[in-house]
Scaffold this active site. Structure first.
Site, PDB file in Angstrom:
ATOM      1  N   ASP A  19       0.817  -1.212   0.000  1.00 58.86           N
ATOM      2  CA  ASP A  19       0.000   0.000   0.000  1.00 58.86           C
ATOM      3  C   ASP A  19       0.853   1.265   0.000  1.00 58.86           C
ATOM      4  OD1 ASP A  19       1.026  -0.189   2.507  1.00 58.86           O
ATOM      5  OD2 ASP A  19      -0.876  -0.116   3.566  1.00 58.86           O
ATOM      6  N   ARG A  33      11.888  26.319  -2.834  1.00 59.27           N
ATOM      7  CA  ARG A  33      11.328  27.471  -3.550  1.00 59.27           C
ATOM      8  C   ARG A  33      10.060  28.005  -2.904  1.00 59.27           C
ATOM      9  NH1 ARG A  33      11.749  24.520  -9.192  1.00 59.27           N
ATOM     10  NH2 ARG A  33      11.396  22.879  -7.648  1.00 59.27           N
ATOM     11  N   LYS A  66      14.109  39.551 -17.323  1.00 55.78           N
ATOM     12  CA  LYS A  66      12.872  40.017 -17.942  1.00 55.78           C
ATOM     13  C   LYS A  66      12.710  41.464 -17.527  1.00 55.78           C
ATOM     14  CE  LYS A  66       9.913  36.056 -18.603  1.00 55.78           C
ATOM     15  NZ  LYS A  66      10.836  35.038 -18.041  1.00 55.78           N
TER      16      LYS A  66
END
Lengths: 312, 312, 312, 312, 312, 312
Positions: free
Chosen positions: F37, F95, F191
């Site tokens: 299991d 993170r 960016k």
């Protein structure tokens, strides 16, 4: 077995240094940077695996000293010290051990909880204002006493006829200890209600007529309590030969001036806090460095501290 | 808003019942089974979502009462109570608030930690032996005082000339409170060193010659302290009209017999612990049930307790 | 490496002493004062830096023994012991491992939390009523078993034809262990529903007709379970030669009388609790002192306990 | 009073949805993102001030489901939920409630500690493998049972002559509960030592000759236990009409195939875990959604759960 | 529903007052006594059962302000507040979020642990130096941002051609947020290695030639970072029209003088800390009182804070 | 002094084995059983009294690896290990160190709290995604860096003209470290908003025209960040000789294919996680086993780690 390792912050470097020297152990290097905005950042030397003792009383400048102590403890813990003992010869906020009116804080507990959270495994204190400090702490507290040291020094200053005087009810047990050590009787100044009316006055329990006196207290802050006691003693015919002994000579605010105007022949103190403010008065400093050094040596070596402990 | 919910164990059912009745609230049913091997198993009624107050002093039979209290708190917590307040009118082990010699335990802290671990969100106590109890507790403590209640009852018994007497130094603050409430002067019995030699004696600070006296203490255990104080008072010429007041009349061991042989005209006490042992003496019991009921009502309703609190 | 240090309270001094003697280690001195109001105050000898084992079963008088144990642990922690192991050969309140009806407490957890809060770093127990005790504890638990010791003693008493009997379903695993150790078959007494109606009866799974039997259980409290089992065995034609073995012979209340009236040829027990109440019966005591001594030695020396542990 | 708020992760959305629907409450939106590296990141909707119930069984895929549950609890706590209840209908790792050999972990405690650390204020479980689960948890556990629901469904399937069978000793208490609810006798399969030699066999306590049987267990994992029990029943002459009931039908690995080859007429289960693997067998699913919905409603409303709880 | 209750210490009374006024709620009375030895003792008004918000930034004088905050939190907890939220608009020690060299402390964690130990149930901060502050805290942290407020004020000061400038790499995300809010491009000053040799210089990524610029940072301490950035901007031909915006204008030490010598046309700041030192410069203060008031209202009312939160 | 003891689970046996071998210490045997299991059950060898280091990165399969680590720590603690250090070369969930939008969890803290609850006394990590990880942990964290190792290997691959490139703002500090170690300039891809309109683009700060480049990042997950950076570099005229270096080569999902299509001449990585997915690419693996072995040796021996630590 390795040596105990001593380090200290900025609260009382001379004492930390004296303890290390008394132990003959190289102190752990420790710099505490103070940034322009008041934040502190310690850098402690190599402590991994060591049994470290951080010597930092939390006397005046108490909040600065307390936070610095928290940071020092954290630095030691993160640095891998095996055990970190906060040696706080004078423990500030000890008077805040209960709320005397609604809405107050209990500063003793706040300080103790912060120390435990920051990584103290154990505390060492000397003559705390409340002997129940250990019951308030989540980590063990070793409660040392400087009374025997001071009593030893006092033998030079107190003639046979001297009466030991407790300046208020809070110091009676302490006065009894001095009385026992010096073989002198004890008198007590207390504020009391002398009649059924509203009249309150300071009363003296004990006989000081024509006799030299020694006022003892655990700490002297503003000197107001001592000043009041001297006034009562003189009113009761005490000889003008008055000595004063205390473990913690904070002498904040106008205390030096206030004491300078009293007929105090000598102020016998320890150096649990820096003693600069004592210097203008007739005084004698008995250092606690050997007491702390012995306590550290015994703690490090796993020996009983018995004779160094406050008891009763 | 719902009502506060009261429940109690076996330490003092009459007091719990009186508190519930004073509040006009249906008590929570609670049975405590005692198995033949001494293990206890409480079954408390429905408390889910409730604001529960467990009334259990930890007087003589202290260990039994303490463990039973732990189990009651646990049962309430598991039963889903929203908040569980331990109401411990007499808090046992309060005298163990420090180690007076090496090797001892600090029972007050042990008991407080166990109560917090078992699920107490808050404590309510009356006139604890150490007022710093709250600083030792991980959960908030409300420290009530029964002194005003006892002083109110005492007005019937203390003539104008009466002097309030503290039987030792530990009770002086308490005696001062009685003195203020009753408008009477205060005297203090203390053991002291009367000379530079080893001679110690019990001394009386204050004048009681020919006057009735009222001896006050927070608790009476074996009665030995009271007996010694009476002896000193009589030696100092006190009138034989002596009253005694105490919040916690434990009267353990031979205390009833001991007190019965003293010239004590009345023993004024509260019922923080069962008062059965007081019955053979001339006495007056002032119940704390209304005090506790008011405290519970205010705590439950989010009102300040100010006038019920011990202060100073 | 230094020796382990043994100390004990008042619950079972003979066992503590025997463990210390088996280890050849000087015990730590320990006095427990009992005040007239029932409060306890231990004074333990020098334990700073030591690896201390406090031997205290929490059998009948369970609440007294439990609180005393808390105080002993606190005293050791404050005294600077490096590690404090509570050796609790019989662990009281182990049956309270769940609420079997609403409103109950879970005493096993309450006791375990109090022990951890008081300073236990680790526990050692023998054959606890619930083998999941370790999962309930915040500190590690070493679960020893006395079954092999008892089985060894039993070889003298159980003829080849003997059947091991579990007196209820809770003891079946234990009975299987005895069966394996002794090489005997196992039968089980259980309460069961024999039909679709309300009729319940005690049933025996296994064949004992004409055979000697050995009833085993982890503990005997009032003896009622044993009495019922004997009745069932006899009803199923068991030989009247019935032995009984148990780790914890509490024998509270009328248990000695009850057992005395049964055809029990011998009661084989250990001394995890004082065995005074066993004395009036035909009995044999196998001491656990060597088992505990070996466990302490292995724990102190950092060796595996494997063969001493309960398993399965 | 506001409504309780339900949310769920990915372990069993259908059950969470059914609980919310049964309560008539708008569920809290909740998305769990799974990143390519397997990390999970939930985003839960507005829960500030709410009484939140997170429905997440920790069945197969147990480690994924457990960590997801930790993250969900953390998200709710940080989102300002007033109270967060972890509803874990099947609680994985419950079998690890002790070390059966040295060197093992105690997974039940590990899981419980992680849940408490992540912010669970309370747990709700159904028929856990160990009923002592609540004693292992730092936060309260409400232990529900689905036995009455299953028994209710079973009345359709079990003729009067049926015998309830516990497939091993661990399920006997459960079998007794079914027996009581259904008014049927109980038999027990157990591994036992039938003689003094090493021979072990599976024995049947109780009479099933010619009678239909109902095997009950709290969970079915690989089906091996059921398979063995069926073999014993048939060997003892049981009628080939065998039903099986279980709360938690995990049916992992080859369990569906294994059960398909047995003469099992019906498998009656709940949906504490997804029931997809049950579908290939003759089965009946009784949903626990109403049970959970009622428990949540009572918990939210501060009402007693009594009739929903496992007891005894 | 009752109102939220606001109180404040001595760190920034004007802000606390403004928050209370914006909420239209009567503030909780609070006096903080400062004893001659520097110890603080707050007395807070009635807070039992209340949802209390203690407004105290820990800007310069950080250690005093931090300890005072601990005492205030303790007083509220002991006074029976239902929930205590520490509103710390500027969170000191946030820069100590890691050890950048061996032997340091991690002051952010030390401060957070002390706050949690003193009784904070939750924190509210604005633009903390490290957005991961919440992950370091044992209690939930609501991280607000003043960037939209400052951007709104800045629209008056920044011509269309303006370039937003991050003065170092740590502020780039912040600069991007301003860029987005103001619809302006972003340039970055960074120290870099321009060649393979040891030469390091400050470089500008982005084009500012002939354009007005807006330097943004979360806090200005000594002004050295701003001074360096201005120098780089001018070297890259920026127009001499330079604005500066920051949430936390600490301006410690010589910062006001330093900034006064720069061609900075306006300094746009908030009042998370007292703004007295800003007064000598061309400036504009945008108060955070409405932001805090709205956050408090939403927290108290159980509403989502979403639009007030720092994100990304 | 005894040796440190190493053990490992299933996350990265080769690394654990290499660490043990590097230390010349016999590893602790450890089997982890996986039940059908999915539940895990470790069995660790004899660790009583030992200083144990459990080597288990929590890379992909993160939830399985994390729970397995919890169980391993628990097994060591219960087995009596003197100290248990979790060596987690790659720390998953790092993170998640803040909520970037409402409703999220903070997975880093959840994982750290679970590790501390399961018995980790200390953590060792390598180049964690957030260097503030130590501030989030309740137990000390030693933050090692593999950057010098990788830089050493890279000297073979990076010609003198090479520019080190940070592929986004989060890796700039890391890139600066490589720049310093390799004596190369640093460029940054970010960016940015290039104008006042909505246009966003990836910009390169620094000059790479005609030069070889080395892209560095702490981890590579899907490779998307590297792919974007390569595109920008080529658009800015970078030479097609591009190297990539990373501590943690997770390479999940389509990462290997994605990287295979880029003009990457070599991928230089460590083995903090299994490196099987790196094999299809031109690569070089620099093992961290000696780094971990040295750290373990220093930690065990109580020596400073200074040169192994990430700093700045």
């Amino acid at each position: 077995m390795t040596n105990p390792r001593i380090l200290w912050g900025t609260a009382h470097p001379a004492l930390g240094d004296a303890v290390a020297e008394a132990l003959g152990t190289e102190p752990v290097e420790c710099e505490v940077e103070r940034f322009p905005d008041g934040e502190l950042q310690p850098v402690v030397g190599h402590v991994r695996g060591e049994d470290v003792y951080v010597v930092q009383p939390t006397g005046p400048g108490v909040n600065e000293h307390l936070v610095e102590l928290l940071l020092l403890l954290d630095a030691c813990r993160r640095g891998g010290a095996q055990r970190v003992t906060a040696v706080v010869p004078y423990f500030g906020y000890a008077r805040q051990d209960r709320r005397t009116r609604a809405g107050q804080s209990v500063g003793a507990r706040v300080a103790l909880d912060a120390l435990a959270a920051a990584g103290a495994d154990r505390l060492v204190v000397i003559d705390p204002h409340t002997p129940a400090l250990e019951a308030m702490s989540a980590v063990p507290v070793e409660t040392l006493t400087a009374t025997p040291l001071l009593a030893d020094t006092l033998t030079e200053y107190v003639p046979d006829a001297t009466v030991v005087v407790s300046p208020d009810l809070g110091a009676v047990k302490l006065a009894e200890r001095y009385g026992t050590l010096l073989g002198r009787p004890v008198a007590v100044v207390r504020k009391t209600r002398l009649s059924g009316t509203d009249v309150r006055a300071e009363e003296l329990a004990g006989d000081v007529a024509g006799r030299p006196t020694l006022i003892v207290d655990d700490m002297i802050s503003t000197g107001a309590t001592i000043e009041a006691a001297v006034r009562v003693l003189l009113a009761h015919g005490s000889a003008p030969d008055i000595s004063v002994a205390t473990t913690h000579p904070l002498l904040v605010g106008r205390a030096p001036e206030r004491l300078a105007h009293l007929p105090v022949s000598v102020l016998v103190v320890t150096d649990t806090v820096p003693t600069g403010r004592v210097r203008t008065l007739p005084h004698r400093v008995r250092t606690v460095a050997p007491l702390l050094a012995e306590a550290v040596a015994l703690l490090h070596g796993g020996e009983p501290l018995d004779t160094l402990l406050m008891s009763g």
